[in-house]
Write a protein that holds these residues in place. Structure first.
Motif, PDB file in Angstrom:
ATOM      1  N   SER A   1      24.933  -6.326  -7.929  1.00  0.00           N
ATOM      2  CA  SER A   1      25.769  -5.276  -7.335  1.00  0.00           C
ATOM      3  C   SER A   1      26.219  -5.674  -5.936  1.00  0.00           C
ATOM      4  O   SER A   1      25.597  -6.522  -5.275  1.00  0.00           O
ATOM      5  N   GLU A   2      27.271  -5.046  -5.480  1.00  0.00           N
ATOM      6  CA  GLU A   2      27.756  -5.300  -4.131  1.00  0.00           C
ATOM      7  C   GLU A   2      26.678  -4.962  -3.097  1.00  0.00           C
ATOM      8  O   GLU A   2      26.477  -5.703  -2.128  1.00  0.00           O
ATOM      9  N   ALA A   3      25.953  -3.883  -3.338  1.00  0.00           N
ATOM     10  CA  ALA A   3      24.901  -3.491  -2.388  1.00  0.00           C
ATOM     11  C   ALA A   3      23.802  -4.552  -2.321  1.00  0.00           C
ATOM     12  O   ALA A   3      23.316  -4.898  -1.241  1.00  0.00           O
ATOM     13  N   ALA A   4      23.421  -5.081  -3.486  1.00  0.00           N
ATOM     14  CA  ALA A   4      22.352  -6.085  -3.511  1.00  0.00           C
ATOM     15  C   ALA A   4      22.791  -7.356  -2.790  1.00  0.00           C
ATOM     16  O   ALA A   4      22.006  -7.970  -2.060  1.00  0.00           O
ATOM     17  N   ILE A   5      24.028  -7.742  -2.999  1.00  0.00           N
ATOM     18  CA  ILE A   5      24.510  -8.972  -2.361  1.00  0.00           C
ATOM     19  C   ILE A   5      24.728  -8.746  -0.864  1.00  0.00           C
ATOM     20  O   ILE A   5      24.490  -9.650  -0.052  1.00  0.00           O
ATOM     21  N   HIS A   6      25.150  -7.552  -0.480  1.00  0.00           N
ATOM     22  CA  HIS A   6      25.265  -7.262   0.959  1.00  0.00           C
ATOM     23  C   HIS A   6      23.901  -7.393   1.635  1.00  0.00           C
ATOM     24  O   HIS A   6      23.778  -7.967   2.723  1.00  0.00           O
ATOM     25  N   THR A   7      22.874  -6.875   0.975  1.00  0.00           N
ATOM     26  CA  THR A   7      21.518  -7.011   1.508  1.00  0.00           C
ATOM     27  C   THR A   7      21.144  -8.482   1.652  1.00  0.00           C
ATOM     28  O   THR A   7      20.655  -8.918   2.700  1.00  0.00           O
ATOM     29  N   ALA A   8      21.395  -9.243   0.597  1.00  0.00           N
ATOM     30  CA  ALA A   8      20.970 -10.645   0.576  1.00  0.00           C
ATOM     31  C   ALA A   8      21.783 -11.511   1.535  1.00  0.00           C
ATOM     32  O   ALA A   8      21.258 -12.479   2.092  1.00  0.00           O
ATOM     33  N   TRP A   9      23.060 -11.178   1.700  1.00  0.00           N
ATOM     34  CA  TRP A   9      23.944 -12.089   2.456  1.00  0.00           C
ATOM     35  C   TRP A   9      24.134 -11.673   3.910  1.00  0.00           C
ATOM     36  O   TRP A   9      24.423 -12.503   4.770  1.00  0.00           O
ATOM     37  N   VAL A  10      23.933 -10.366   4.195  1.00  0.00           N
ATOM     38  CA  VAL A  10      24.219  -9.877   5.550  1.00  0.00           C
ATOM     39  C   VAL A  10      22.984  -9.290   6.232  1.00  0.00           C
ATOM     40  O   VAL A  10      22.758  -9.529   7.422  1.00  0.00           O
ATOM     41  N   GLU A  11      22.182  -8.523   5.460  1.00  0.00           N
ATOM     42  CA  GLU A  11      21.084  -7.794   6.102  1.00  0.00           C
ATOM     43  C   GLU A  11      19.824  -8.637   6.259  1.00  0.00           C
ATOM     44  O   GLU A  11      19.187  -8.606   7.312  1.00  0.00           O
ATOM     45  N   LEU A  12      19.447  -9.390   5.245  1.00  0.00           N
ATOM     46  CA  LEU A  12      18.187 -10.127   5.306  1.00  0.00           C
ATOM     47  C   LEU A  12      18.255 -11.421   6.124  1.00  0.00           C
ATOM     48  O   LEU A  12      17.299 -11.747   6.827  1.00  0.00           O
ATOM     49  N   PRO A  13      19.340 -12.174   6.056  1.00  0.00           N
ATOM     50  CA  PRO A  13      19.362 -13.433   6.838  1.00  0.00           C
ATOM     51  C   PRO A  13      19.316 -13.175   8.339  1.00  0.00           C
ATOM     52  O   PRO A  13      19.668 -12.090   8.823  1.00  0.00           O
ATOM     53  N   MET A  14      18.899 -14.187   9.078  1.00  0.00           N
ATOM     54  CA  MET A  14      18.956 -14.097  10.528  1.00  0.00           C
ATOM     55  C   MET A  14      20.395 -14.050  11.016  1.00  0.00           C
ATOM     56  O   MET A  14      20.710 -13.406  12.008  1.00  0.00           O
ATOM     57  N   ALA A  15      21.280 -14.796  10.346  1.00  0.00           N
ATOM     58  CA  ALA A  15      22.678 -14.847  10.760  1.00  0.00           C
ATOM     59  C   ALA A  15      23.541 -15.207   9.566  1.00  0.00           C
ATOM     60  O   ALA A  15      23.107 -15.936   8.667  1.00  0.00           O
TER      61      ALA A  15
END
Lengths: 164, 164
Positions: free
Chosen positions: B36-50
């Motif tokens: 889902s878009e939400a899951a990928i937003h978490t993985a690509w924007v929220e969890l990484p340091m940058a």
């Protein structure tokens, strides 16, 4: 003599005491030695698919392990586990029994393999035990672990296909 | 000609379109093709340091990458990155430039090494590019990736010490 069963909330105080003491040594697990109880509760109870305990007949905690997916999606058929044995229970086969138990659980959940991502190379007792239980060293990560006594040391990637 | 800069919220629609199309092919990244878009937003924007983007002079998105710790605590000196290049931008050196950029960023953040955990062995173009940029294959994970066309294929662990 001990049994292995699923974690329940009442296990947490004993598990936290064990994990806190274990991670403080800084020679085996990546968790920071000063990790907070909340952070370790998240890592050990909330994030894994399942958490288990090994207990003596009188209920005393002898060890604990977690089971989870090692990667999302297209890598989600590979499991990952982490095991901790109480110092007083070393040499009784608790780690071996937990590892065998975890492989059965992983197979039952449909996993096709199990991977350990960061086995500290200086922890030769663990490396030999996992090899004895069918895991192969499939990779070596140069200086990937910051050992609290030895400095930067290599870590191993170990892997076992679980068959059916 | 392109530039690499930090992610900003207005980049998300273009990034999501690129990631969604990329992950749907199921041949390179572990993220489930139906994520889902939400899951990928978490993985690509929220969890990484940058999170970073590579953009053409007109602002068009050419690629994106993330940078994070590969392990907590005592493994936190090793970084991990994931890179995606837009299909229309293949062959322009975007992946190479993002990888070089990520190594500079990782060094600046104090990381001592960079590790790729799951390079799909059949993705020979990527394997050769990372080798060209100084990464070594330090491990091979048997059948660890469920390729959407080829079935279970091996994955590689690649590693580079970043020096100083």
């Amino acid at each position: 003599m001990f049994s292995i069963r699923r974690y329940q909330d009442s296990d947490w105080p004993a598990i936290w005491a064990l994990l806190h003491a274990t991670f403080q040594t800084g020679d085996t697990y990546a968790y920071a030695p000063d990790s907070s109880e909340a952070a370790i509760h998240t890592a050990w109870v909330e994030l894994p698919m399942a958490t288990y305990v090994a207990c003596a007949p009188d209920g005393q905690l002898l060890g604990t392990y977690v089971l989870k997916q090692n990667q999302p999606g297209l890598g989600a058929h590979v499991s990952n586990c982490g095991y901790v044995v109480a110092p007083a229970a070393q040499g009784q086969g608790v780690a071996s029994a937990m590892c065998e138990h975890s492989q059965q659980e992983a197979r039952a959940m449909g996993f096709l393999a199990m991977q350990f991502n960061l086995v500290v190379a200086t922890n030769q007792r663990a490396v030999r035990l996992w090899q004895h239980l069918g895991f192969a060293v499939v990779g070596r990560l140069p200086r990937a672990f910051r050992h609290q006594r030895l400095g930067l040391v290599d870590a191993l990637v170990m892997y076992k296909e679980l068959g059916v």
